[in-house]
Design a protein around this motif. Sequence first.
Motif, PDB file in Angstrom:
ATOM      1  N   ILE D 152       0.850  -1.199   0.000  1.00  0.00           N
ATOM      2  CA  ILE D 152       0.000   0.000   0.000  1.00  0.00           C
ATOM      3  C   ILE D 152       0.880   1.242   0.000  1.00  0.00           C
ATOM      4  CG2 ILE D 152      -1.754   1.293   1.262  1.00  0.00           C
ATOM      5  CD1 ILE D 152      -2.745  -1.284   2.436  1.00  0.00           C
ATOM      6  N   LEU D 174       0.773   2.100  10.619  1.00  0.00           N
ATOM      7  CA  LEU D 174      -0.100   0.965  10.341  1.00  0.00           C
ATOM      8  C   LEU D 174       0.508  -0.331  10.880  1.00  0.00           C
ATOM      9  CD1 LEU D 174      -1.114   1.783   6.663  1.00  0.00           C
ATOM     10  CD2 LEU D 174      -2.497   2.068   8.692  1.00  0.00           C
ATOM     11  N   PRO D 177       0.480  -2.149  15.465  1.00  0.00           N
ATOM     12  CA  PRO D 177      -0.149  -3.309  16.113  1.00  0.00           C
ATOM     13  C   PRO D 177       0.631  -4.593  15.849  1.00  0.00           C
ATOM     14  CG  PRO D 177      -1.780  -2.021  14.934  1.00  0.00           C
ATOM     15  CD  PRO D 177      -0.445  -1.446  14.583  1.00  0.00           C
ATOM     16  N   PHE D 181       2.077  -7.237  18.772  1.00  0.00           N
ATOM     17  CA  PHE D 181       1.738  -8.652  18.916  1.00  0.00           C
ATOM     18  C   PHE D 181       2.911  -9.544  18.519  1.00  0.00           C
ATOM     19  CE2 PHE D 181      -2.533  -6.713  17.940  1.00  0.00           C
ATOM     20  CZ  PHE D 181      -2.873  -6.620  19.265  1.00  0.00           C
ATOM     21  N   PRO D 198      -1.028 -14.143  20.996  1.00  0.00           N
ATOM     22  CA  PRO D 198      -0.466 -13.221  20.001  1.00  0.00           C
ATOM     23  C   PRO D 198      -0.312 -13.847  18.616  1.00  0.00           C
ATOM     24  CG  PRO D 198       1.032 -13.500  21.873  1.00  0.00           C
ATOM     25  CD  PRO D 198      -0.200 -14.246  22.195  1.00  0.00           C
ATOM     26  N   TYR D 200      -2.370 -16.027  17.247  1.00  0.00           N
ATOM     27  CA  TYR D 200      -3.687 -15.926  16.620  1.00  0.00           C
ATOM     28  C   TYR D 200      -3.892 -14.513  16.073  1.00  0.00           C
ATOM     29  CZ  TYR D 200      -5.331 -20.366  18.608  1.00  0.00           C
ATOM     30  OH  TYR D 200      -5.513 -21.684  18.923  1.00  0.00           O
ATOM     31  N   LEU D 201      -3.495 -13.523  16.891  1.00  0.00           N
ATOM     32  CA  LEU D 201      -3.708 -12.137  16.456  1.00  0.00           C
ATOM     33  C   LEU D 201      -2.840 -11.814  15.239  1.00  0.00           C
ATOM     34  CD1 LEU D 201      -4.107 -10.112  19.723  1.00  0.00           C
ATOM     35  CD2 LEU D 201      -5.745 -10.370  17.877  1.00  0.00           C
ATOM     36  N   ALA D 204      -4.610 -13.238  12.444  1.00  0.00           N
ATOM     37  CA  ALA D 204      -5.764 -12.413  12.086  1.00  0.00           C
ATOM     38  C   ALA D 204      -5.322 -11.197  11.286  1.00  0.00           C
ATOM     39  CB  ALA D 204      -6.501 -11.977  13.349  1.00  0.00           C
ATOM     40  N   LEU D 207      -4.300 -12.320   7.746  1.00  0.00           N
ATOM     41  CA  LEU D 207      -5.443 -12.632   6.894  1.00  0.00           C
ATOM     42  C   LEU D 207      -6.184 -11.359   6.491  1.00  0.00           C
ATOM     43  CD1 LEU D 207      -7.320 -15.742   8.247  1.00  0.00           C
ATOM     44  CD2 LEU D 207      -7.004 -15.110   5.868  1.00  0.00           C
ATOM     45  N   PHE D 208      -6.354 -10.477   7.467  1.00  0.00           N
ATOM     46  CA  PHE D 208      -7.100  -9.247   7.215  1.00  0.00           C
ATOM     47  C   PHE D 208      -6.404  -8.407   6.144  1.00  0.00           C
ATOM     48  CE2 PHE D 208      -8.391  -4.879   8.322  1.00  0.00           C
ATOM     49  CZ  PHE D 208      -9.764  -5.049   8.284  1.00  0.00           C
ATOM     50  N   THR D 211      -6.536  -9.915   2.732  1.00  0.00           N
ATOM     51  CA  THR D 211      -7.845  -9.799   2.090  1.00  0.00           C
ATOM     52  C   THR D 211      -8.067  -8.409   1.516  1.00  0.00           C
ATOM     53  OG1 THR D 211      -8.649 -11.301   3.786  1.00  0.00           O
ATOM     54  CG2 THR D 211     -10.290 -10.224   2.433  1.00  0.00           C
ATOM     55  N   LEU D 212      -7.727  -7.382   2.281  1.00  0.00           N
ATOM     56  CA  LEU D 212      -8.126  -6.034   1.873  1.00  0.00           C
ATOM     57  C   LEU D 212      -7.001  -5.223   1.225  1.00  0.00           C
ATOM     58  CD1 LEU D 212     -10.470  -5.088   4.815  1.00  0.00           C
ATOM     59  CD2 LEU D 212     -11.076  -5.859   2.536  1.00  0.00           C
ATOM     60  N   PHE D 215      -6.707  -4.574  -2.640  1.00  0.00           N
ATOM     61  CA  PHE D 215      -7.614  -3.598  -3.249  1.00  0.00           C
ATOM     62  C   PHE D 215      -7.135  -2.177  -2.988  1.00  0.00           C
ATOM     63  CE2 PHE D 215      -9.994  -7.448  -2.426  1.00  0.00           C
ATOM     64  CZ  PHE D 215     -10.479  -7.701  -3.690  1.00  0.00           C
ATOM     65  N   ALA D 216      -6.689  -1.939  -1.740  1.00  0.00           N
ATOM     66  CA  ALA D 216      -6.185  -0.605  -1.414  1.00  0.00           C
ATOM     67  C   ALA D 216      -4.955  -0.290  -2.263  1.00  0.00           C
ATOM     68  CB  ALA D 216      -5.839  -0.532   0.070  1.00  0.00           C
TER      69      ALA D 216
END
Lengths: 246, 156, 209, 226
Positions: D152, D174, D177, D181, D198, D200-201, D204, D207-208, D211-212, D215-216
Amino acid sequence: MKWTWFHKLGSPPYVYRLARSIGPWLYALAALTIGYGVVAGLFFAPADYQQGDAFRIIYVHAPAAWMSLSAYTTMALAGAVALIWRIKIGHAVAAACAPIGASFTLAALITGSLWGRPMWGTFWAWDPRLTSELILMFLYFGVMSLRQAFDDPARGDRTAAVLAIVGVVNVPIIHYSVQWWNSLHQGATVAKFAKPSMPGSMLWPLLSVLLGFMLFFGAVLCTRLRAEVLNRERQSSWIKEALSSR
Amino acid sequence: MTPRRKRLWVVLGILGGVAASVALAVMASRENIMFYFDPTQIADGKAPQHKRFRVGGMVVKGSVQRNPGDLQVRFVLSDFAHEVPVKYSGVLPDLFREGQGVIAHGTLDGGGTFVADEVLAKHDEKYMPPEVAASLKNKRAASTPKPAATPGNPQT
Amino acid sequence: MKTTSTSLSVDGVHVWRGDRHVLRGLSFSVGSGQLLHVVGSNGAGKTTLLRVVCGLIAPEEGQVMWEGSNIRSDRSAYQSNIAFAAHEAALKADLTALENLRFAVGLRRTVSVDELMASMRRTGAEGYADLPARALSAGQKRRVAMARVLACDAPLWLLDEPFSNLDSAGVEVISALIDEHVRRGGSAVVVAHHGLVRRAGATQLALDE
Amino acid sequence: MNVSTAGAVQIIIRRELRLSFRRPDQLIQPLMFFLIVTTLFPLALSPQLSVLRDIAPGVLWVGALLSSLLAVEGMFRADADDGTLEQLVLSGHSLTVIVIAKTCAHWLLSGVALVLVAPVMAAALSVPAESFWLIMASLALGTLTLSWLGAIGAALTVGLKRGSVMLSLIVLPLAMPLLIFGASATDRAIHGDSAAGPLYLLGALCLFTSTLAPFAASAALRITME
């Protein structure tokens, strides 16, 4: 036909005149509501059973923190509208929002640490709520400097809008941080679907200041937006008429 | 593939990805990610030995003992099920008082005492004038005692 | 080569770059077997026009249509119909000329090395197929870029100054290739500030500041 | 006749790998940077082994963050400078697919290399060898997330002459976080505690962003390419 208001809002001269006519009203109303809220909050609201008079900083801190989030959301929404429907005035709104929102964020951080020192015992804690609010400030700085970084202002506008939209993920994190993690920061006093955990004598001044901050945000937005529009439309013919008709 | 079907797959993919990441975050929330323990967990032996962590609870009434002449203070933290003794040397925040929720950073020594190097007071999201608080207290004393919000779960 | 009546039409296109109003309500159309020669002084918006036609720049007003539908409705599908040669040759300096073509053309259609070599032969670039692009002269790069356009096998060619840096033999070769593409039913939009495209069937579009 | 999306992804990844093997310095420089930065901390703080073990998570993650920032800068810039990015965009494939392929290739080159080098630096910081697998797993998730965030940032700054400062200004907030973790997972791995939370986070977040972010980044790239 019903879309005419939408198109009108996309027209710079209309927005410029709108901002010029409602701006002073917003300033006046903001002065009234903030004035009432501050006087009532600082002098007439009862002291808190635990925190005594120190709790009164909530009358600046909480509204500033609320506004830091809503200004960011407004900025991202304006950017999204501008990107999707190619309405250029959206970029002007987003550009006008950013410094106001950054100031609210700074105010929330400073008043928060002034409150934290006597109550919690520390100016700053690396706590989820505090850290995410700090990241919000960095995001504001990033958006503002990205807009300035490009030689072509149109490109700066649109990249800044993309970054603002990407940064929106931080907004729910800030909002829910006190629920998701064991935060030092207390939960929300005034929530949408719950009875506020504060008596009316304390609550009304708080709500009044919040409304006042919103109005003040709108008022400063009008001023900044006018400057943005003037700068962006400096080549157009309507500017001369608008400036001479004052 | 027609553009419309392609778009459908893209939307499904986004929803799936976001849902999976939310699921992972929920799984994470079942684990202790903040190194925060309450007295019950310490009593159960879940807290790490000789490692810094945070403990939160209420300062038990009548447990605060100050050393005259220095800043040594001892008190007991409770989550209304178990208690943990805390030793601290330093300036306490204004809000520190008996019955108040606090969060302490430090380590557990061999004898089960928590040696804090930092004590922060936590206040809840409720504000009220002193008179109201006093009358509430009287009412509460008449009915069953119910704890105010503990630092562990601020939204209860 | 597709034999449908390919047609590009540009309709009232306005583009601003900053404060500059570069394209002011431009309209034209290019049918199958037609060549549009765009001329104009520096800064008249020739390159901008090509980038608008490519779909790289979305015009502020007006639209670009391909076979009757706006190119914005399915941009990638439209772009698989065009072969674009920008002012730079668009070659990776660390890859050989042949590798460059294999990756660039390979993304568009399954293509064999023989086919790529054949198109390099036609632009006179086969001699340096295995040299890294960094070792090529500007004219040689131009020939490799034209070989890419040729190998893409696209109905619409968009060429930005295809004759620059070429010797006179090279100019002849490339003009002949453009001619042949148009004769076989293709379309081409060629930006060239010299009047080098003087063939029959060429329409001229003059852009001025 | 036309090339499928999967085929296009494969071609772009092969292209990136070949380019990077022709120019190994661009692959090695961020790694060297990672090694040097992680070396700075023991020199500056304390060579005492127990102290090193305590600061190791932070050192490894800050090093990973900075070095992947360095690696990501040229992700689109090199192609934009020689005009090949335009050709990629015009290849008839969706820009999102192109961004996905380029980011995956970038991670295969820079992220995987960093994950493989990390145990060496961890050992130098006196991290027990039992925790290496967990550290590598957390860094693998982390570097992939960083590649997406970096994509991005790189797409937003591709048109800028002095883009590197701007890139860090955009990407570092950005990535905070992730740092929290990631360092927490590494810290638990080192001290033998359960690192599941941590991790798992991190999963997460990975994956997040996977996924997004495509596109950005493609939206940003479309804007900066205009």
